[in-house]
Design a protein around this motif. Sequence first.
Motif, PDB file in Angstrom:
ATOM      1  N   THR A 133      34.179  73.130  93.187  1.00 58.17           N
ATOM      2  CA  THR A 133      35.302  73.125  92.041  1.00 58.17           C
ATOM      3  C   THR A 133      34.684  74.196  91.070  1.00 58.17           C
ATOM      4  O   THR A 133      33.663  74.001  90.668  1.00 58.17           O
ATOM      5  CB  THR A 133      35.383  71.850  91.479  1.00 58.17           C
ATOM      6  OG1 THR A 133      34.064  71.307  90.941  1.00 58.17           O
ATOM      7  CG2 THR A 133      36.028  70.692  92.635  1.00 58.17           C
ATOM      8  N   ASP A 189      41.340  72.048  90.762  1.00 65.03           N
ATOM      9  CA  ASP A 189      40.613  72.391  92.209  1.00 65.03           C
ATOM     10  C   ASP A 189      40.437  71.225  92.797  1.00 65.03           C
ATOM     11  O   ASP A 189      40.787  71.231  94.362  1.00 65.03           O
ATOM     12  CB  ASP A 189      39.228  72.816  91.775  1.00 65.03           C
ATOM     13  CG  ASP A 189      39.319  74.589  91.640  1.00 65.03           C
ATOM     14  OD1 ASP A 189      40.182  75.088  91.839  1.00 65.03           O
ATOM     15  OD2 ASP A 189      38.034  75.204  91.121  1.00 65.03           O
ATOM     16  N   TYR A 247      41.987  70.690  96.727  1.00 64.87           N
ATOM     17  CA  TYR A 247      41.111  70.576  97.773  1.00 64.87           C
ATOM     18  C   TYR A 247      41.630  69.109  98.333  1.00 64.87           C
ATOM     19  O   TYR A 247      41.342  69.034  99.760  1.00 64.87           O
ATOM     20  CB  TYR A 247      39.817  70.291  97.566  1.00 64.87           C
ATOM     21  CG  TYR A 247      39.275  71.712  96.967  1.00 64.87           C
ATOM     22  CD1 TYR A 247      39.749  72.814  97.252  1.00 64.87           C
ATOM     23  CD2 TYR A 247      38.340  71.903  95.816  1.00 64.87           C
ATOM     24  CE1 TYR A 247      39.354  74.243  96.990  1.00 64.87           C
ATOM     25  CE2 TYR A 247      37.691  73.004  95.552  1.00 64.87           C
ATOM     26  CZ  TYR A 247      38.085  74.367  95.973  1.00 64.87           C
ATOM     27  OH  TYR A 247      37.823  75.507  95.596  1.00 64.87           O
TER      28      TYR A 247
END
Length: 308
Positions: free
Chosen positions: A39, A44, A48
């Motif tokens: 991250t 992020d 992910y």
Amino acid sequence: MTTPHWCLILNGKSAGRDDVREAVAACRTRGVRLDVRVTWEDGDAERYVAEAIEHGVQVIVAGGGDGTLSAVAATLARREQPAAALPALALVPLGTANDFATAAGIPDEPEAALALVGQVQARPIDLLRIDADGDVAWCANLASGGFGTEVTVETDEGLKKMLGGLAYVITGISRLGRIEPLPARVQGPDFTWEGGFIALGVGNGCQAGGGQVLCPQARVDDGQLELTIIPELEGEVTGALGELIKGGREAVLERVATRARLPWVEIVSAEPLTLNLDGEPRKARHFRVDCIAGRVRMHLPLGSPLLA
């Protein structure tokens, strides 16, 4: 036999650690397909997690502190699927204080923490859902307000790097002469409290802020949150200091704290209050905190103190 497929979502601050690289290599040697994602900025973790679900990942490992754990857990919690249809959650503790990991008994060493994932089954755990004046957030460990929150928010990042959890203690001492009670009304099923408080904890886990055990009876799989209110002390100051000298911090809490175990709680104040949600401060006049039972599945040690 299907190859285990995991994804480690690693806080960027820990990306260069040799022990993390060694732990990832050891995990892959054991036959685990382990993706690593680092991250860097807001959003992020959510990206992910979505990618991991699309690729059929079975376990998502949060690599970081309580904030990283909460960010990953929150992203899972916001999905439409039930917990059983989502990847399980695990934790490699790499933060400053690692309060959730410490309370849960998760190993400090990255290799041992990753090995734990393959040794125990994931089980359903609760999460806290916080509505702050209409802004909804999630919390895996503990939401805190008052003195402890100010200490956590004000603690310098450089000081944390040098001193770890001791940084919170030093910052707290520097604020001792500036403790001002915060007025609020707190209510839940068959519970009402109103007055000024100097600290407040709403726990799924039991500790925060570098080892402050605000909610000692909190468990992550019982469908209940634990509420702890430390009221303004006034005439209790002398007695509280005496208890601190004789018995330590826990003795002081037992002397002055108001506690309740509830499925939900509301906190209302005429002036905006700040609640720290695993390191993320939220300010509002009205908080509604619900314990959402079994919202995610997590790999925790057998006999973990956080399990009911």
